[in-house]
Scaffold this motif. Structure first.
Motif, PDB file in Angstrom:
ATOM      1  N   ALA A  47       0.853  -1.072  -0.026  1.00  0.00           N
ATOM      2  CA  ALA A  47      -0.056   0.120   0.034  1.00  0.00           C
ATOM      3  C   ALA A  47       0.973   1.275  -0.063  1.00  0.00           C
ATOM      4  O   ALA A  47       0.438   2.389  -0.404  1.00  0.00           O
ATOM      5  N   TYR A  48       2.195   1.120   0.449  1.00  0.00           N
ATOM      6  CA  TYR A  48       3.032   2.368   0.485  1.00  0.00           C
ATOM      7  C   TYR A  48       4.122   2.030  -0.228  1.00  0.00           C
ATOM      8  O   TYR A  48       5.329   2.556   0.006  1.00  0.00           O
ATOM      9  N   LEU A  49       4.188   1.188  -1.486  1.00  0.00           N
ATOM     10  CA  LEU A  49       5.313   0.561  -2.232  1.00  0.00           C
ATOM     11  C   LEU A  49       6.495   1.920  -2.673  1.00  0.00           C
ATOM     12  O   LEU A  49       7.437   1.730  -2.557  1.00  0.00           O
ATOM     13  N   SER A  50       5.765   2.879  -3.293  1.00  0.00           N
ATOM     14  CA  SER A  50       6.525   4.045  -3.913  1.00  0.00           C
ATOM     15  C   SER A  50       7.471   4.606  -2.648  1.00  0.00           C
ATOM     16  O   SER A  50       8.403   5.087  -2.795  1.00  0.00           O
ATOM     17  N   ILE A  51       6.844   4.730  -1.455  1.00  0.00           N
ATOM     18  CA  ILE A  51       7.579   5.684  -0.403  1.00  0.00           C
ATOM     19  C   ILE A  51       8.640   4.428   0.070  1.00  0.00           C
ATOM     20  O   ILE A  51       9.433   5.131   0.376  1.00  0.00           O
ATOM     21  N   ARG A  53       3.383  15.463  -7.899  1.00  0.00           N
ATOM     22  CA  ARG A  53       2.222  14.885  -7.936  1.00  0.00           C
ATOM     23  C   ARG A  53       1.358  14.790  -7.033  1.00  0.00           C
ATOM     24  O   ARG A  53       1.739  14.826  -5.687  1.00  0.00           O
ATOM     25  N   HIS A  54      -0.016  14.934  -7.240  1.00  0.00           N
ATOM     26  CA  HIS A  54      -0.976  14.834  -6.108  1.00  0.00           C
ATOM     27  C   HIS A  54      -2.032  13.900  -6.270  1.00  0.00           C
ATOM     28  O   HIS A  54      -2.290  13.437  -7.212  1.00  0.00           O
ATOM     29  N   ARG A  55      -2.691  13.688  -4.993  1.00  0.00           N
ATOM     30  CA  ARG A  55      -3.966  12.876  -5.071  1.00  0.00           C
ATOM     31  C   ARG A  55      -4.422  13.152  -3.478  1.00  0.00           C
ATOM     32  O   ARG A  55      -4.243  12.454  -2.657  1.00  0.00           O
ATOM     33  N   HIS A  56      -5.559  13.960  -3.715  1.00  0.00           N
ATOM     34  CA  HIS A  56      -6.099  14.339  -2.502  1.00  0.00           C
ATOM     35  C   HIS A  56      -7.559  15.018  -2.712  1.00  0.00           C
ATOM     36  O   HIS A  56      -7.568  15.709  -3.783  1.00  0.00           O
ATOM     37  N   ARG A  57      -8.349  15.203  -1.648  1.00  0.00           N
ATOM     38  CA  ARG A  57      -9.507  16.152  -1.850  1.00  0.00           C
ATOM     39  C   ARG A  57      -9.406  17.311  -0.866  1.00  0.00           C
ATOM     40  O   ARG A  57     -10.205  18.125  -0.881  1.00  0.00           O
ATOM     41  N   TYR A  58      -8.581  16.987   0.377  1.00  0.00           N
ATOM     42  CA  TYR A  58      -8.817  18.112   1.556  1.00  0.00           C
ATOM     43  C   TYR A  58      -7.433  18.767   1.402  1.00  0.00           C
ATOM     44  O   TYR A  58      -6.447  18.339   0.853  1.00  0.00           O
ATOM     45  N   GLU A  59      -7.487  19.954   2.247  1.00  0.00           N
ATOM     46  CA  GLU A  59      -6.523  20.844   2.175  1.00  0.00           C
ATOM     47  C   GLU A  59      -6.206  21.465   3.466  1.00  0.00           C
ATOM     48  O   GLU A  59      -7.487  21.845   4.144  1.00  0.00           O
ATOM     49  N   GLU A  72       7.013  10.960  -3.433  1.00  0.00           N
ATOM     50  CA  GLU A  72       7.595   9.373  -3.655  1.00  0.00           C
ATOM     51  C   GLU A  72       7.485   9.005  -5.463  1.00  0.00           C
ATOM     52  O   GLU A  72       8.033   8.157  -5.739  1.00  0.00           O
ATOM     53  N   PHE A  73       6.219   9.618  -5.629  1.00  0.00           N
ATOM     54  CA  PHE A  73       6.139   9.097  -7.033  1.00  0.00           C
ATOM     55  C   PHE A  73       7.127   9.598  -8.357  1.00  0.00           C
ATOM     56  O   PHE A  73       7.117   8.896  -9.281  1.00  0.00           O
ATOM     57  N   LYS A  74       7.779  10.419  -7.817  1.00  0.00           N
ATOM     58  CA  LYS A  74       8.862  10.969  -9.086  1.00  0.00           C
ATOM     59  C   LYS A  74      10.245  10.469  -8.568  1.00  0.00           C
ATOM     60  O   LYS A  74      11.172  10.936  -8.929  1.00  0.00           O
ATOM     61  N   SER A  75      10.271   9.816  -7.698  1.00  0.00           N
ATOM     62  CA  SER A  75      11.734   9.220  -6.923  1.00  0.00           C
ATOM     63  C   SER A  75      12.325   8.108  -7.945  1.00  0.00           C
ATOM     64  O   SER A  75      11.424   7.302  -8.393  1.00  0.00           O
ATOM     65  N   ARG A  76      13.809   7.885  -8.161  1.00  0.00           N
ATOM     66  CA  ARG A  76      14.261   7.264  -8.978  1.00  0.00           C
ATOM     67  C   ARG A  76      15.538   6.666  -8.309  1.00  0.00           C
ATOM     68  O   ARG A  76      16.001   7.312  -7.386  1.00  0.00           O
TER      69      ARG A  76
END
Length: 528
Positions: free
Chosen positions: A302-306, A455-461, A506-510
């Protein structure tokens, strides 16, 4: 026309087919070939966005806002590319498109059928995604024999008929090791290839997944019963890190085979930077314990990219991050458990919903008070604001309206453009947004630039009306969204390292390009 490598799987799912696909792409990229990758998921969902993490693992987000299968994350990391939402094709997308075309009358009164209309739509999407690249990898999810796969296998068969030798088939299947006799059992692989041939597809190569290196006798048997030459049978056995798999397959001749079979220009592979990365990753001089606080910790995927982003940062620092999984539900029952873990850093992870959130807030408080280097991501940032509002600013009952619609202090609330949303799928704030970084802050020192794209993925701020009070109490906003005034990064001056982001770094880490906030976290942990 594009050159396609179609990868199928047999015997069982979850054996690492996505890593094999990404590794094949890495092998080609090392030869200067421009490579693209497409993941086909046969489920009826239009995308992965509405799926429970327990059922499907992480939802990976593309730059253009696609909510996709986590294998796209492997592709991006191994190939160092940015993929589009069109690189994830699902049955839901295909059937939805075909039905919409039928409703518009685009089929001119024809009887709409699986063949040719559904298969034509599949082929169209694959060829469209392959445009502009030398080679496109097409992974068909699931295992051969699944009824859901049939339209995609048929479309792949037709592509081979239409494009000839510009389409290459590779089959990935498990060969189990029988513990009682120490013998490799090739029969399951033989059956999966036989099933594939029943659909009109003969593999050009086989990648054997196994616990240990297979013996020559097993290779000979597989070749005999699958009609695949021994020189085209490769072995992806268990290794210490998935990043070693491209090097493993390269040593067995996979690169030369692909170049010859697809008629590509022969070039020597350049794996030097990859070898160096793997060496640093697997033989670090130091280690740090990183607390990973969340509500889905029973399923690390569930947290693979992190997880991978921390590995990337660790390799750059010659350090192994040893992950300490902290179930936030258990922390709610016994907050004192945090003092017994001995973590050097704390990450409060993304998520949705109320369950376990008080435990996540307690993890934030612990890191803030005990001066533990801290990183909050998305939901983790929102809860960091809630914790600060409650325990530093003294706003009793402060919360996010997602968790408590009647909170007296809604320090986190629904983003304005989300208030009229009436569907769940694909409706969040998704994909790339430009972020301006405030000079003279920790964020500025980490990024070394006045802005970044994340990159984003949210509804609240964060609720902007509370910012003056939060700022007076010591919380600093160090990153703002460029197009609209939205909080993107917060930090606490005077703390050894306390930073949180609304975006998902995390989504842009290489592997050879770690993201600044993860590097900063581990550096601070090493200092503590």
């Amino acid at each position: 026309m594009p050159k396609l490598i179609v990868i199928t799987g047999g015997v069982m799912s979850g054996v690492g087919k996505g890593v094999v696909v990404a590794s094949i792409g890495r092998i080609l990229r090392a030869r200067g070939v421009s490579v693209n990758a497409v993941k086909i998921d046969p489920y009826i969902n239009v995308d992965a966005g509405t799926m429970n993490p327990y059922a499907h693992g992480e939802v990976f987000v593309t730059y253009d806002g696609g909510e996709t299968d986590l294998d796209l994350g492997h592709y991006e990391r191994f190939l160092d590319v940015e993929l589009s939402k069109r690189n994830n094709i699902t049955s839901g997308q295909i059937y939805l498109s075909v039905i919409e075309k039928e409703r518009r009358g685009e089929y001119l009164g024809q009887t709409v059928q699986l063949i040719p209309h559904v298969t034509d739509e599949i082929k169209r999407r694959i060829v469209e995604a392959a445009g502009g690249y030398d080679v496109t990898l097409v992974e068909i999810g699931g295992t051969v024999g699944d009824y859901e796969q049939l339209p995609f296998l048929e479309a792949a068969r037709q592509l081979r008929l239409e494009l000839g030798h510009d389409v290459l088939f590779i089959h990935v299947a498990l060969v189990p090791l029988l513990k009682t006799t120490g013998e490799f059992k090739t029969k399951p692989l033989q059956h999966s290839v036989a099933e594939l041939r029943r659909y009109g597809i003969q593999p050009d190569a086989v990648v054997v997944r196994s616990e240990k290196p297979i013996d020559a006798g097993s290779v000979k048997k597989i070749a005999l019963f699958t009609n695949v030459p021994q020189s085209a049978i490769f072995n992806s056995y268990d290794v210490d890190t998935i990043y070693r798999v491209p090097l493993l397959l390269e040593e067995q001749g996979m690169g030369d085979f692909l170049v010859h079979r697809l008629g590509l220009a022969p070039r020597p592979p350049a794996h030097e930077d990859w070898r160096e990365y793997v060496a640093k990753l697997t033989s670090p001089r130091r280690k740090v314990a990183v607390g990973m606080c969340g509500k889905y910790v029973e399923l690390p995927d569930a947290y693979l990219s992190i997880i991978e982003a921390l590995k990337h940062a660790g390799a750059a620092l010659d350090t192994r991050p040893e992950l300490v999984w902290i179930n936030s539900v258990e922390v709610e029952k016994n907050p004192d458990v945090l003092y017994k873990l001995g973590v050097d850093a704390m990450v409060v992870l993304p998520g949705f919903g109320k369950r376990g959130t008080e435990g996540m807030i307690e993890c934030v408080r612990y890191a803030r008070v005990e001066k533990i280097p801290f990183l909050g991501i998305c939901f983790g940032m929102q809860l960091a604001v809630v914790e600060f509002a409650r325990n530093v600013l003294g706003l009793k009952g402060a919360n996010s309206t997602e968790l408590d619609p009647d909170t007296p202090h809604p320090v986190v609330h629904l983003a304005p453009e989300q208030r009229e949303v009436d569907v769940l799928g694909g409706s969040m704030i998704l994909g790339d947004r430009e972020v301006d970084i405030v000079q003279g802050t920790l964020a500025a020192s980490l990024y070394g630039a006045p802005h970044t794209v994340e990159r984003h993925r949210h509804r609240y701020e964060v609720n902007l009306s509370y910012l003056p009070k939060l700022a007076d109490a010591g919380l600093r906003v160090s990153g703002w969204r460029r197009d609209v005034k939205r909080v993107e990064i917060i930090e606490l001056p005077g703390h050894p390292y306390f930073i949180a982001t609304q975006f998902h770094p995390e989504f842009k880490s290489r592997p050879t390009k770690p993201r600044p906030v993860f590097l900063g976290l581990l550096k601070a942990a090493l200092r503590s």
